[in-house]
Design an enzyme around this catalytic site. Structure first.
Site, short mmCIF file in Angstrom:
data_model
loop_
_atom_site.label_atom_id
_atom_site.label_comp_id
_atom_site.label_asym_id
_atom_site.label_seq_id
_atom_site.Cartn_x
_atom_site.Cartn_y
_atom_site.Cartn_z
N LEU A 51 45.95 43.37 44.73
CA LEU A 51 45.39 44.42 43.89
C LEU A 51 46.48 45.43 43.54
O LEU A 51 47.39 45.67 44.33
CB LEU A 51 44.24 45.12 44.62
CG LEU A 51 42.99 44.29 44.89
CD1 LEU A 51 42.05 45.03 45.84
CD2 LEU A 51 42.27 43.95 43.59
N ASP A 52 46.36 46.03 42.36
CA ASP A 52 47.33 47.03 41.94
C ASP A 52 47.29 48.25 42.86
O ASP A 52 46.31 48.51 43.58
CB ASP A 52 47.02 47.49 40.51
CG ASP A 52 47.23 46.39 39.50
OD1 ASP A 52 47.97 45.44 39.80
OD2 ASP A 52 46.64 46.48 38.40
N TYR A 53 48.35 49.03 42.79
CA TYR A 53 48.49 50.26 43.58
C TYR A 53 47.29 51.20 43.38
O TYR A 53 46.80 51.80 44.34
CB TYR A 53 49.79 50.96 43.16
CG TYR A 53 50.09 52.26 43.86
CD1 TYR A 53 50.44 52.27 45.21
CD2 TYR A 53 50.04 53.46 43.17
CE1 TYR A 53 50.74 53.47 45.86
CE2 TYR A 53 50.35 54.66 43.81
CZ TYR A 53 50.69 54.66 45.15
OH TYR A 53 50.99 55.85 45.78
N THR A 74 44.26 50.34 42.31
CA THR A 74 42.98 49.61 42.34
C THR A 74 42.49 49.47 43.78
O THR A 74 43.27 49.16 44.68
CB THR A 74 43.13 48.21 41.71
OG1 THR A 74 43.55 48.35 40.36
CG2 THR A 74 41.83 47.44 41.76
N HIS A 111 47.24 42.25 36.25
CA HIS A 111 46.55 43.29 35.45
C HIS A 111 45.47 42.69 34.54
O HIS A 111 45.24 43.17 33.43
CB HIS A 111 47.55 44.08 34.60
CG HIS A 111 48.69 44.66 35.37
ND1 HIS A 111 48.52 45.50 36.45
CD2 HIS A 111 50.03 44.52 35.20
CE1 HIS A 111 49.71 45.85 36.92
NE2 HIS A 111 50.63 45.26 36.20
#
Length: 237
Positions: A105-107, A109, A186
């Protein structure tokens, strides 16, 4: 003599690195087998001398595998190290041994992510052919009109030259449930950029059978044997 298997699988089974990382080491000529540069698909067993970055590999017998479901908060990185020195999920959970995250997961998210030291389980959950569903809740900058919602649910969505199939359901208050069967970089954010909308907040509520039900953000629990069996995954001792 132990049967020989492909080097990528061998390293993954022994929790040295993932299959993908093994392929990268081979392509970068950083992996040697019996003194020679390794080749993709080359077969080995524990009697072969394997060197990674000049260091002889020492195998640990009887690895105790663990399987963790973590409800990741925002502002954590899912890699082992970060050039910007941001805190990682492994530091947050005080995991000092080599392990893998499934479904990065993104930073910025939050949401469910699986952490394990079982390289084969990582490959099993990550492999596109298994079509494990991911479910997200995205809060958008503005409400989608009917035309854009129909487009996102059609078979005409193309991301980076490749078709993207998803289900997008309106929840109200500019929030939308998004179901995917793959996890590109993303992915959800780029989907909404196609219709000139921006994701303000993103949370993954489910990965395969693992959901955030009864698991607060920042908390974790052990994945049960019954859950592993429900995935038809056989634990290798």
């Amino acid at each position: 003599m132990e049967e020989k298997i492909r080097i990528q699988k061998f390293l993954s089974q022994n929790s040295i690195c993932s299959r993908r990382e093994a392929e990268k080491l081979i392509n970068e000529k950083k992996l040697f087998i019996n003194g020679k540069v390794a080749e993709l698909g080359q077969k080995v067993n524990e009697n072969d001398e394997i060197k990674i970055n000049g260091k002889v590999l020492s195998l640990t017998k009887n690895i105790n595998h663990f399987y963790i479901l973590f409800n990741k908060p925002k502002r954590l990185i899912c890699t082992q190290k970060d050039p910007q020195n941001r805190k990682t999920i492994f530091q947050y959970l005080n995991l000092n041994q080599l392990c893998f995250s499934v479904g990065r997961l993104d930073y910025d998210t939050s949401g469910v992510i699986i952490i394990t030291n079982d390289g084969e389980f990582t490959n099993f959950l990550s492999h596109p052919s298994n079509n494990f569903e991911r479910e997200y809740v995205a809060e958008l900058e503005k409400e989608l009109d009917e035309k854009n919602l129909l487009f996102l649910n059609s078979d005409k969505v193309i991301l980076n030259g490749k078709k993207s199939k998803q289900e997008v359901i309106a929840l109200g208050n500019n929030k939308y449930k998004v179901k995917l069967f793959e996890g590109r970089n993303h992915h959800v954010k780029n989907l909404f950029l196609l219709v000139n909308n921006y994701v303000l907040n993103l949370h993954r509520t489910r990965y395969a059978i693992f959901s955030d039900k009864n698991l607060e953000i920042g908390k974790w629990r052990n994945i049960t044997i019954n859950e592993l069996q429900a995935l038809n995954y056989k634990i290798k001792k």
